[in-house]
Design a protein around this motif. Structure first.
Motif, PDB file in Angstrom:
ATOM      1  N   ARG A 157       0.829  -1.206   0.000  1.00  0.00           N
ATOM      2  CA  ARG A 157       0.000   0.000   0.000  1.00  0.00           C
ATOM      3  C   ARG A 157       0.864   1.257   0.000  1.00  0.00           C
ATOM      4  N   LEU A 158       1.920   1.243   0.809  1.00  0.00           N
ATOM      5  CA  LEU A 158       2.787   2.416   0.864  1.00  0.00           C
ATOM      6  C   LEU A 158       3.438   2.676  -0.484  1.00  0.00           C
ATOM      7  N   ARG A 159       3.989   1.636  -1.114  1.00  0.00           N
ATOM      8  CA  ARG A 159       4.658   1.839  -2.396  1.00  0.00           C
ATOM      9  C   ARG A 159       3.671   2.272  -3.476  1.00  0.00           C
ATOM     10  N   ALA A 160       2.434   1.823  -3.361  1.00  0.00           N
ATOM     11  CA  ALA A 160       1.428   2.238  -4.329  1.00  0.00           C
ATOM     12  C   ALA A 160       1.076   3.712  -4.159  1.00  0.00           C
ATOM     13  N   LEU A 161       0.995   4.152  -2.902  1.00  0.00           N
ATOM     14  CA  LEU A 161       0.556   5.513  -2.607  1.00  0.00           C
ATOM     15  C   LEU A 161       1.676   6.545  -2.623  1.00  0.00           C
ATOM     16  N   ALA A 162       2.904   6.115  -2.354  1.00  0.00           N
ATOM     17  CA  ALA A 162       3.999   7.055  -2.106  1.00  0.00           C
ATOM     18  C   ALA A 162       4.204   8.085  -3.221  1.00  0.00           C
ATOM     19  N   PRO A 163       4.236   7.692  -4.514  1.00  0.00           N
ATOM     20  CA  PRO A 163       4.474   8.719  -5.542  1.00  0.00           C
ATOM     21  C   PRO A 163       3.412   9.815  -5.545  1.00  0.00           C
ATOM     22  N   ALA A 164       2.140   9.432  -5.443  1.00  0.00           N
ATOM     23  CA  ALA A 164       1.067  10.435  -5.456  1.00  0.00           C
ATOM     24  C   ALA A 164       1.056  11.244  -4.165  1.00  0.00           C
ATOM     25  N   LEU A 165       1.386  10.611  -3.041  1.00  0.00           N
ATOM     26  CA  LEU A 165       1.426  11.351  -1.778  1.00  0.00           C
ATOM     27  C   LEU A 165       2.558  12.364  -1.795  1.00  0.00           C
ATOM     28  N   HIS A 225      -5.741  10.013  -6.673  1.00  0.00           N
ATOM     29  CA  HIS A 225      -4.810  10.224  -7.793  1.00  0.00           C
ATOM     30  C   HIS A 225      -4.141   8.902  -8.196  1.00  0.00           C
ATOM     31  N   THR A 226      -3.769   8.091  -7.211  1.00  0.00           N
ATOM     32  CA  THR A 226      -3.134   6.801  -7.495  1.00  0.00           C
ATOM     33  C   THR A 226      -4.059   5.918  -8.325  1.00  0.00           C
ATOM     34  N   LEU A 227      -5.305   5.825  -7.899  1.00  0.00           N
ATOM     35  CA  LEU A 227      -6.258   4.950  -8.588  1.00  0.00           C
ATOM     36  C   LEU A 227      -6.594   5.485  -9.976  1.00  0.00           C
ATOM     37  N   ASN A 228      -6.750   6.794 -10.107  1.00  0.00           N
ATOM     38  CA  ASN A 228      -7.059   7.374 -11.418  1.00  0.00           C
ATOM     39  C   ASN A 228      -5.903   7.175 -12.392  1.00  0.00           C
ATOM     40  N   SER A 229      -4.678   7.346 -11.894  1.00  0.00           N
ATOM     41  CA  SER A 229      -3.504   7.158 -12.743  1.00  0.00           C
ATOM     42  C   SER A 229      -3.401   5.707 -13.208  1.00  0.00           C
TER      43      SER A 229
END
Length: 212
Positions: A78-86, A201-205
């Motif tokens: 979860r962290l690696r998925a979210l980190a770029p957008a966060l 943003h993560t999910l939309n991307s």
């Protein structure tokens, strides 16, 4: 040291995030199998017992696996998925910089006076549990605290003037005063607001990449 957060999110977005992570984990497993095949790991594990060569091959594969995780190619948690957008959202809001520490005993960032806490909004019935690195946690919490501070102080002045109202011998807040309180409170951002924006943003991307 990782910092664990629990954020209220829409259940469908949490399901989509976990599906993305599962997809990434599967992709990494396939990548690793291919990398081991290219490195001829099966032969190195054979009866000839090529220990040094096997260890070197595995070390190269681990190093490349870690590099692909760090650059966002394999978002296997979860962290690696979210980190770029966060990180991008923190930068967009001007929070990705050095901040003074939060004063000891201060109200926790994201739980500020006038905000609605972790359940702000409707439909946020699922709980996203994610452990943030220090590099993300620090600007998130400190940045939220310091940027909220002027608005929190304004709400405290409002409360000193109007709250809790007639029950405490004070006049009831006028419509204009209530409107002013709403205006001030609208400027307060919680840590959950920022993470939920990063999640969207993560999910939309990810959806756009799949459709592209």
């Amino acid at each position: 040291m990782p910092h664990t957060m629990v954020i209220a999110v829409p259940p469908d977005e949490l399901m989509r995030l976990d599906a993305l992570v599962q997809e990434q984990q599967t992709a990494e497993t396939r990548w690793q199998a291919s990398a081991e095949e290219d490195a001829d790991v099966l032969r190195l594990r054979g009866p000839e017992l090529r220990g040094p060569e096997l260890r070197a091959a595995r070390a190269r594969i681990r190093a490349e696996r870690d590099r692909l995780r760090e650059n966002g190619t394999h978002r296997v948690s979860r962290l690696r998925a979210l980190a770029p957008a966060l990180r991008a959202e923190l930068d967009h809001r001007g929070l990705l910089r050095d901040w003074d520490p939060i004063p000891e005993g201060a109200q926790r960032a994201g739980q500020t006076l006038g905000g609605t806490g972790p359940n702000r909004g409707t439909g946020l019935t699922a709980r996203l549990v994610v452990s943030l690195t220090e590099a993300l946690w620090t600007p998130l919490h400190r940045g939220v605290y310091w940027t909220n501070l002027p608005h929190v102080q304004a709400l405290e002045v409002w409360k000193d003037t109007w709250g809790p109202g007639p029950a405490a011998g004070r006049p009831a807040a006028t419509p204009d005063a209530l409107t002013e309180r709403e205006r001030i409170a609208a400027h307060i951002t919680t840590t959950g607001d920022i993470i939920r924006t990063a999640l969207t943003h993560t999910l939309n991307s990810h959806r756009d990449r799949q459709q592209g």
